[in-house]
Scaffold this active site. Structure first.
Site, PDB file in Angstrom:
ATOM      1  N   HIS A  89      -3.901   6.085   3.158  1.00  0.00           N
ATOM      2  CA  HIS A  89      -4.542   4.864   2.677  1.00  0.00           C
ATOM      3  C   HIS A  89      -3.929   3.610   3.302  1.00  0.00           C
ATOM      4  CE1 HIS A  89      -5.850   1.816  -0.291  1.00  0.00           C
ATOM      5  NE2 HIS A  89      -6.832   2.649  -0.593  1.00  0.00           N
ATOM      6  N   SER A 101     -11.089  -0.862  -1.256  1.00  0.00           N
ATOM      7  CA  SER A 101      -9.827  -0.855  -0.519  1.00  0.00           C
ATOM      8  C   SER A 101     -10.052  -1.101   0.964  1.00  0.00           C
ATOM      9  CB  SER A 101      -9.119   0.497  -0.689  1.00  0.00           C
ATOM     10  OG  SER A 101      -8.487   0.598  -1.930  1.00  0.00           O
ATOM     11  N   ASP A 161       0.848  -1.194   0.000  1.00  0.00           N
ATOM     12  CA  ASP A 161       0.000   0.000   0.000  1.00  0.00           C
ATOM     13  C   ASP A 161       0.879   1.238   0.000  1.00  0.00           C
ATOM     14  OD1 ASP A 161      -2.311   1.830   0.684  1.00  0.00           O
ATOM     15  OD2 ASP A 161      -3.318  -0.078   0.961  1.00  0.00           O
TER      16      ASP A 161
END
Length: 738
Positions: free
Chosen positions: A205, A531, A141
């Site tokens: 994220h 996600s 990520d």
């Protein structure tokens, strides 16, 4: 707030460092018509192997003594391949070499919880094993914020002895006994001002997804009071290995493969990858599918986000049969935001608005305030695109836009808020850098008429209200749908998991809304996407692994799918093409009773049937594969936990799908088959309809026979094997493709 600001200030120098790297980092090679290509060569050769020498020798056939100049990176720990700078002509030359399986451009992919785990029946007090702390989750990520309370290593012992990875040290970034490994990858070499050349996360994220999968327990977590509760991951005692592959400009294929190359050799147990491309590719021309195949060969399940391009069909982005593809579902919380107009009308939209407006402000239509000096017309300004609005007309006002944006355009123009009309479903809310609400197109028309009919239009945007969504769970409209674009006979997505309004850890330096200029600093944030669904499935898979350390990736995937909670086709008209086998149920998944296991041999038979040559599969697997009529299998006969039958004619449906069930429940057990939900005119039989096992690990075959006609292009039913204790459920889908 003082704690947040202290943490933020202590790392401000990272931002400065990023700027320095962007100025003095690796220079861009002069544009000579070359671009980076990934040359995939399959399995790592046995014995001593010098990847650099082997890859340079191949390039010498084209470049001679200058070959090393064009070699960017070699994959050598878990599979064989390299990245090279080539022209189109040079790429075509390499494509014809016997050693090469595939060659494809190094393109970019994109990044696609207090309540969510409880909502799927997985409470904090669920039964756990001591082995959980030996499970290692590799997260690919945007990095991690190691100081987050979610990654505190209090009570953790040293890393498991199987761990072979490392922590790519950097000033003020250290691993601990929770985060046991961290690396970053940047094939292009250069960094922008927004990027930190370290495993540290500046986007948010990666920190969010990692804490969702394996974050520790943090009490009183919230986004400025919203979604307050105890934040936790699915496996709080599991270890984390961070592989930073994503930056401000995306996630490069070359870096994704480099992370797989390392993670497999490092000894991770599960890989979580909330990343996807914008187009569908052949299995072995896609970096994620390639990496996941080699992970599967080494006993590692890869959990993938399905994609955020729904609700149209054929939009699922990660669909290889050897990985897990996860759709996003809602949970029972929703955020609504009201707009009060000067004419006393109140309109309710969606957003996560933490700002409070105590006054009425002038309201202006974006189309009436174009930035003509900047070359924009009302065509752009009505959509409030960045720099399209005239600050002199918009500053200090609420601007109405006739489409949803990030809010950046209104913020740059000095607006104090924005109202946006949009035709998309209001099933998910997001944060904006200023007070905002996304309204229906009908309400948008009413607001436009109000602005047009008065010379003194005013409005105020209220703080959001957290409400109960009684219609949950259902698949979010953004979640990508099947069918599988490469092999429609294999159902994708596989499963669904919570992916809407998920609260998880966040770097204090990353804007809440993701928009530069948003000055709010938080330690936990609420965002949505497949996600966010992916790490829920990852956590569930790791939970199974903690109970069954020797189970294969195929067995773990089967356990997740056959114990999933069925979902409603009435709420989701695309049915299994939206949610796969259903919503995850981690508690039940550790005791599925039966599994549909599949290993490399099964996938090789499948690939033979899909038309891959013996030579290509020999290079991919490193084994003496020979495709023949005897060794080639159809996609429908892959030992998959779901059943999909493709037909070209609604009036003539016929097929036989073979499966083998492995007993992992009671040593002596008898399962009876029941088929339910089949529409009138479609007969589905199971032969035999009883499976009697006498030992654990025993395998018994059966055939699902389908015959008849259908009235719709998508119909579904389900098969349940029941021994009185376990209900092993698989979806059955019939697709009629014109």
């Amino acid at each position: 707030m003082d704690l947040i600001m202290a943490r933020k200030n202590s790392f401000l120098w990272f931002v400065l460092l990023g700027l320095i790297y962007s100025l003095v980092g690796t220079a861009v090679a002069e544009d000579d018509g070359r671009k980076e290509y990934i040359v995939y060569m399959g399995a790592k050769p046995p014995g001593d192997f010098s990847a650099y020498d082997a890859h340079t020798n191949i390039l010498q056939e084209i470049f001679g003594s200058k070959a090393s100049t064009f070699l960017v990176h070699s994959y050598e720990r878990s599979f064989n391949g390299f990245v090279a700078k080539l022209t189109q002509e040079e790429m075509q030359q390499m494509k014809g070499m016997d050693e090469v399986v595939t060659i494809f451009p190094n393109e970019k992919k994109h990044l696609l919880t207090t309540r969510s785990w409880d909502y799927v029946g997985f409470p904090q007090q669920v039964k756990r094993t001591s082995v959980e702390s030996d499970v290692i989750i590799g997260v690919f990520d945007s990095g991690i914020w190691p100081e987050s309370d979610s990654f505190n290593d209090k009570g953790f012992g040293p890393p498991p002895s199987k761990w072979m990875g490392s922590c790519q040290g950097f000033s003020n970034f250290t691993c601990n006994n929770k985060i046991i490994g961290a690396k970053y990858y940047r094939s292009f070499g250069q960094f922008t001002q927004e990027d930190m050349p370290s495993p540290r996360d500046s986007k948010g994220h990666g920190t969010h997804t990692t804490s969702t999968a394996a974050g520790g327990l943090v009490n009183m977590a919230s986004l400025m009071g919203y979604a307050s509760g105890t934040a936790r991951g699915g496996v709080p005692s599991a270890r984390i290995a961070v592989y930073k592959i994503c930056w401000s400009d995306g996630c490069n294929d070359a870096d994704i493969l480099a992370a797989f190359d390392d993670a497999i050799a490092d000894g991770v147990d599960i890989i979580s990858l909330s990343v996807g491309g914008k187009t569908s590719k052949d299995y072995f021309a896609d970096s994620i599918a390639i990496g996941a195949f080699h992970a599967m060969k080494n006993g590692i399940l890869t959990s993938n986000a399905a994609g955020n391009d729904g609700p149209n069909f054929f939009t699922v982005r990660n669909f290889s049969p050897w990985s897990l593809s996860v759709a996003a579902t809602t949970i029972d919380r929703k955020f609504v935001t009201k707009a009060q107009l000067g004419g006393s009308n109140v309109y309710e939209g969606v957003s996560i608005n933490t700002f409070e407006q105590n006054d009425m402000y002038p309201l202006i239509y974006g189309g009436d305030a174009p930035n003509t000096a900047g070359g924009f017309t009302s065509r752009e300004s009505r959509s409030c695109l960045p720099k399209s609005l005239n600050p002199e007309l918009v500053k200090g006002k609420i601007v109405f836009c006739n489409r949803e944006t990030s809010g950046e355009g209104a913020l740059l123009a000095g607006a104090v808020g924005t109202l946006m009309a949009d035709t998309r479903p209001q099933d998910s809310s997001r944060s904006y850098p200023l007070p905002a609400s996304r309204l229906s197109s009908q309400d948008g028309n009413n607001i436009y008429n109000y602005i047009s009919s008065t010379s003194n239009a005013t409005a105020s945007i209220l703080k959001s209200t957290e409400v109960n969504d009684t219609t949950a769970p259902y698949v979010a409209s953004f979640s990508s749908r099947g069918p599988n674009p490469a092999t429609p006979d294999i159902l994708k997505p596989d499963i669904a998991a919570p992916g809407v309004h998920i609260l998880a850890a966040w770097p204090p330096i990353s804007p809440v809304s993701g928009v530069k200029g948003d000055s709010r600093s938080v330690l936990y944030n609420i965002i949505s996407g497949t996600s966010m669904a992916c790490p829920h499935a990852t956590g569930a898979a790791a939970y199974i692994k903690s109970f069954h350390p020797t189970w294969s990736p195929g067995a773990i995937k089967s356990a997740l799918m056959t114990t999933a909670t069925p979902m409603s086709a009435e709420k989701n008209p695309e049915a299994e093409l939206a949610y796969g086998a259903g919503n995850i149920n981690p508690t039940k998944s550790v005791d599925p009773g039966l599994v549909y296991d599949a290993d490399e041999t099964d996938y090789i038979k499948f690939l033979c049937g899909e038309g891959y040559s013996s030579g290509a599969l020999q290079r991919i697997t490193g084994e003496n594969v020979v495709c023949s009529a005897a060794t080639s299998g159809t996609a429908g006969n892959l030992n998959y936990p779901s059943f999909t039958l493709i037909s070209r004619d609604m009036k003539s449906i016929i097929g036989m799908l073979n499966r083998t069930a492995t007993n992992v429940g009671s040593s002596e057990s008898t399962y009876k088959a029941t088929v339910s939900g089949a529409p009138e005119g479609l007969a589905i039989q199971v032969v035999p309809d009883t499976l009697s096992f006498t030992s654990l690990g025993q395998k018994l075959p059966f055939v699902l026979q389908v015959e008849g006609s259908v009235e719709e292009s998508i119909v579904s039913a389900s098969l349940v094997w029941n021994d009185g204790v376990h209900q092993v459920r698989s979806p059955i889908v019939v697709l009629v493709l014109a």
